[in-house]
Design an enzyme around this catalytic site. Structure first.
Site, short mmCIF file in Angstrom:
data_model
loop_
_atom_site.label_atom_id
_atom_site.label_comp_id
_atom_site.label_asym_id
_atom_site.label_seq_id
_atom_site.Cartn_x
_atom_site.Cartn_y
_atom_site.Cartn_z
CG ASP A 10 3.44 16.64 -1.28
OD1 ASP A 10 4.41 17.11 -1.91
OD2 ASP A 10 2.39 17.28 -1.09
CB SER A 11 6.42 19.48 0.71
OG SER A 11 5.42 19.88 -0.21
CB CYS A 73 6.71 16.25 -3.63
SG CYS A 73 7.39 17.89 -3.41
CD GLU A 151 0.52 21.69 3.32
OE1 GLU A 151 0.31 21.31 4.49
OE2 GLU A 151 0.56 20.90 2.35
CB CYS A 183 2.81 22.21 -7.60
SG CYS A 183 2.64 22.13 -5.80
CG HIS A 185 0.13 21.35 -2.41
ND1 HIS A 185 1.33 20.68 -2.36
CD2 HIS A 185 -0.23 21.56 -1.12
CE1 HIS A 185 1.68 20.49 -1.10
NE2 HIS A 185 0.74 21.01 -0.32
N1 DGL Z 1 3.44 19.23 -3.62
C1 DGL Z 1 4.70 19.84 -3.83
C2 DGL Z 1 5.12 19.76 -5.29
O1 DGL Z 1 4.55 19.02 -6.02
C3 DGL Z 1 4.65 21.16 -3.23
C4 DGL Z 1 5.76 22.02 -3.47
C5 DGL Z 1 6.65 22.40 -2.33
O2 DGL Z 1 6.55 21.89 -1.24
O3 DGL Z 1 7.43 23.26 -2.61
O4 DGL Z 1 6.01 20.38 -5.75
#
Ligand code: DGL
Length: 259
Positions: A10-11, A73, A151, A183, A185
């Site tokens: 994930d990001s 993500c 974050e 998302c 998060h």
């Molecule tokens: N967890 C990511 C998602 O589901 C975060 C979004 C991102 O990094 O832009 O989209």
């Protein structure tokens, strides 16, 4: 091979919500999780950048011998999963906002969707909306700033409450009865969202669907680990260790990795 780990990336820390859903359903499976927090949020980047970064994350997980990769993500899935599937032989499980089930269940015919700019503007999201939600009023809201706050360890902060209040206002006005979290998060916001929304609004995310899909794919290719009783869970982050640690079990070990 069946004892090989399931890879997640994930990001940042959000995909741990997906890890938890998968781990709950498949407790025998070992896992490796990459939190690319140094590059969060992906939603603020261009498609080409996201694809290149997803390839790097995939290569790293494959170097650890992962048997399947969960793209935990929404932004990465909507922008890069097609290319990942074309490039590698390993199966990929993606995550998309659960707008289809919400559209089927809504009684007020109004559904709220909170997601990143990268997800809401993606071709895949537009296609799904057109296909399944044409007779529903979709209140789309970009969750600008939410990922950054999570974050930076500000999940429970005044800033977060103010942002959420602003983002939910048009949804409440439109009388939504479902809020879709697009998302990974955002499931961590559920306690706060519940306080801010009318109590009849249901909040849905895609974690369980991803877990079910992961199980089905592993079963179909005979790679479920039905023997190992002591799975290992490795977490790697290139950002703040304390933030990811606060979201997962205290006993889970998080390592810093410059990837
Ligand atoms: N967890 C990511 C998602 O589901 C975060 C979004 C991102 O990094 O832009 O989209």
């Amino acid at each position: 091979m069946s004892k090989s780990p399931i890879g997640f990336f994930d990001s940042g820390v959000g995909g741990t919500s997906v890890f938890k859903a998968v781990n709950k359903l498949l407790p025998n499976e070992s896992t490796i999780y990459l939190a690319d927090s140094a590059n969060a949020p992906y939603g603020a980047r261009g498609k080409d950048w996201i694809i290149a970064r997803c390839i790097e994350n995939t290569e790293l997980l494959l170097s650890y011998g992962c048997k399947i990769i969960v793209v935990a993500c929404n932004t990465a899935t909507t922008n890069a999963i097609k290319i990942l599937r074309k490039t590698y032989n390993v199966p990929f499980i993606g995550i998309e906002p659960a707008i289809k089930p919400a559209s089927l269940k809504t009684k007020t015919r109004a559904v709220g969707i909170l997601a990143t700019r990268g997800t809401l503007s993606s071709e895949l999201f537009r296609k799904t909306t057109k296909l399944y939600c044409s007779d529903v009023y979709m209140v789309e809201q970009i969750g600008e700033g939410i990922v950054d706050l999570i974050e930076s360890g500000k999940l429970y902060s005044e800033e977060m409450t103010l942002l959420l209040q602003t983002y939910l206002k048009p949804m409440i006005k439109a009388n939504i009865d479902y809020l879709v979290l697009g998302c990974t998060h955002y499931p961590y916001l559920v306690p706060q969202l519940k306080k801010l929304l009318p109590k009849e609004v249901k909040i849905i995310d895609s974690g369980k669907a991803v877990a079910n899909h992961t199980e089905a794919v592993l079963r179909a290719i005979h790679l479920l680990n039905e023997t190992d009783k002591k799975p290992k869970h490795l977490f790697y982050s290139n950002g703040r260790i304390d933030v990811i640690q606060s979201l997962i079990s205290k006993n889970a070990k998080v390592n810093y990795l410059d990837f």
